[in-house]
Design an enzyme around this catalytic site. Structure first.
Site, PDB file in Angstrom:
ATOM      1  CB  CYS A   1      -0.955   0.076   1.184  1.00 63.21           C
ATOM      2  SG  CYS A   1      -2.175  -1.241   1.233  1.00 63.21           S
ATOM      3  N   GLY A   2       0.290   2.324  -0.544  1.00 61.31           N
ATOM      4  CA  GLY A   2       0.919   3.642  -0.514  1.00 61.31           C
ATOM      5  C   GLY A   2      -0.081   4.649  -0.004  1.00 61.31           C
TER       6      GLY A   2
END
Lengths: 314, 229
Positions: free
Chosen positions: A2-3
């Site tokens: 995830c970012g």
């Protein structure tokens, strides 16, 4: 992995555009889904809702039933809802509604139809837009680049703990607290324990996503009297797992990191404006010139940035 | 000859191919518009000089086999990961896992380094002029991490045969650390590493950290059979 990203402007501006840039630069961290939380100019009365219906074949019935619930709480649509729909089975709705009074009671009733129609954000300025796919696709579909506001969050999801569903995407609204949203990178390992405790207090969770917990957990701590700084700090030792999350409110954006320093966050602050993200190359999309990057690399770190050039330094 | 290669928004594979070709031709390479992008200069050959202007992202100089790399500003995660030879200089800050699993060569960081600097390193030297972050040296098998500006929490946790040398304050020690007073000969060995960098200072009060060999893999097994390095 995830970012995540956060952006704060000094004055209302193209925060949607900047969030799309921040997430486009981090799409390799997870293209299962992308989401944005944008804080626009607050309305004086009523709430802006962002909702999702899971089957557009029942759209008319969904909206009619949802309106009935609103009216039972003394509320109603203000103007016509705006529908966003494409080839996908689900559809999205933006609407402005009159103040339904007790938000918790109203959303409690509205969530009885959450198996087919879900409220994804509620606030005077918060709007959460989320969908499956990468940042550009989601932004084009929902017109995110044109959204004006003071601050906001972005998220690119690599699904781990729950399914790839449009409603299991981030950001999550801190149901039922208006105008509170969260994005999270990591895994919460004791979320079922916490979730059961919060459910016993009456909170409702609509997905199997561990991140949904954090927004409610932090908001509940603040409801019990902690400041935002105290609640963020307490989460580091109370919640188990590896995580970095960002929590947004009308006042600004805060972040907290786990005790093991497993999930990065970097920020550039220039002239009272801020871009923060999982990766440095993302914040450089917004601040292209070489300038100082703050690496929040250590364990158990937290901080708060104020929106609109207001200092909320922790 | 000196060659300038612009990274910008180009595909990193193309940029790295241009770097490889220039180094193969014996050119000195300068890379501009680095924009903190990942994977710049990964897998470079046994010799050559390359300079990155600005900051780089993750894994810069990873798997390096001998090239001399100069990074003007900051490096992201895992600069020089898995390198076997060569020299990397980071002008500013080095992110998490600097020199992770490196086998040889030297990484010189002029600023601070992030958490887990030298994690699982198997050889070579990391010199940090500033402070090394949380849990630096974690499970280092061999090689030296030398920090001139102190160390963060849980320093040198669960070492094998790696060494962590710190001048300055240590926030806390990790599990199974043994702190020893180095001998003059040992300090001379470290000064040999620092000398080419112009960093020798005889007034330093060193703390040398090695494994206390009290963890289960030392106690419950024949350690010599498990130390396969």
């Amino acid at each position: 992995m995830c970012g995540i990203a956060g952006r704060i402007l000094n004055a209302p501006g193209k925060v949607g555009h900047d969030l799309v840039e921040l997430m486009d630069a981090q799409e390799h961290r997870g293209a299962d889904s992308t989401g944005f939380a944008v804080y626009g100019a607050p309305i004086e009365t009523g709430y802006i809702l962002r909702c999702m219906g899971f089957d557009k074949a029942s759209m008319d019935a969904d909206l009619s039933d949802f309106r009935d619930i609103l009216m039972a709480h003394g509320s109603d649509f203000v103007g016509e809802p705006t529908i966003v729909s494409d080839a996908a089975k689900h559809y999205c709705v933006r609407m402005v509604v009159k103040d339904p009074g007790d938000i918790a009671r109203w959303i409690g009733d509205a969530d009885d139809m959450s198996h087919r129609f879900e409220v994804q954000s509620c606030g005077r300025s918060l709007e959460i837009i989320k969908d499956t796919g990468g940042s550009v696709g989601v932004a084009d579909k929902h017109g995110v680049r044109d959204m004006i506001g003071t601050h906001g969050l972005g998220h690119a999801r690599l699904a781990t703990e729950s399914s790839v569903l449009p409603n299991a995407s981030h950001p999550f609204w801190a149901r039922p607290f208006p105008d509170v949203a969260i994005v999270h990178n990591g895994q919460i390992t004791d979320y079922y324990t916490w979730r059961e405790k919060l459910q016993r207090q009456g909170y409702r969770f609509l997905t199997e996503n561990d991140s949904e917990l954090i927004a409610v957990w932090v908001s509940d701590q603040m409801k019990q009297g902690l400041t935002a700084e105290q609640a963020l700090r307490k989460s580091i030792t109370s919640i188990d797992g590896v995580f970095t999350y960002m929590l947004a409110r009308p006042e600004g954006i805060g972040f907290a990191k786990d005790r093991f320093a497993m999930k990065p966050i970097v920020a550039i602050e220039e002239n009272g404006e801020l871009a923060a993200a999982t990766e440095e190359q993302a914040v450089r999309r917004v601040f292209a010139d070489e300038c100082d990057v703050i690496n929040y690399d250590g364990p158990s770190m937290m901080g708060i940035w104020g929106a609109g050039n207001r200092s909320l330094a922790a | 000859m000196s060659v300038i290669i612009e990274a910008g928004k180009r595909h990193i594979r193309e940029v790295n191919q241009d770097i490889q070709a220039a180094l193969a031709a014996g050119d000195e390479v300068t890379v501009t518009e680095t924009l903190s992008r990942h994977n710049l200069g990964v897998g470079l050959p046994e010799q050559g000089d390359i300079s990155f202007k600005g900051s780089v992202g993750y894994y810069c100089g990873g798997l390096n086999t001998g090239t001399k790399i100069d990074i003007e500003r900051n490096a992201g995660w895992a600069v020089g990961e898995g390198m076997s030879d060569g020299h990397i200089t980071v002008g500013g800050y080095a992110g998490m896992s600097c020199g992770a699993a490196m086998m040889g060569g030297t990484i010189h960081v002029k600023g601070n380094a992030g958490p887990r600097c030298g994690v699982a390193m198997k050889g070579g030297n990391i010199v940090v002029e500033g402070k090394i972050g949380y849990q630096s040296g974690f499970m280092a098998h061999r090689g030296k991490i030398i920090a001139l500006g102190g160390a963060g929490e849980s320093c040198a946790d669960a070492l094998w045969e790696g060494e962590v040398w710190v001048a300055g304050p240590v926030d806390s020690y990790g599990v199974d650390v043994k702190v020893i007073e180095p001998t003059a000969e040992e300090v001379a060995e470290v000064d040999k590493i620092l000398d080419p960098l112009g960093l020798v200072d005889s007034s330093r009060d060193w703390r040398k950290m090695i494994s206390g060999q009290r963890l289960w893999y030392f106690e419950s097994r024949d350690a010599s059979a498990w130390l396969m390095i």
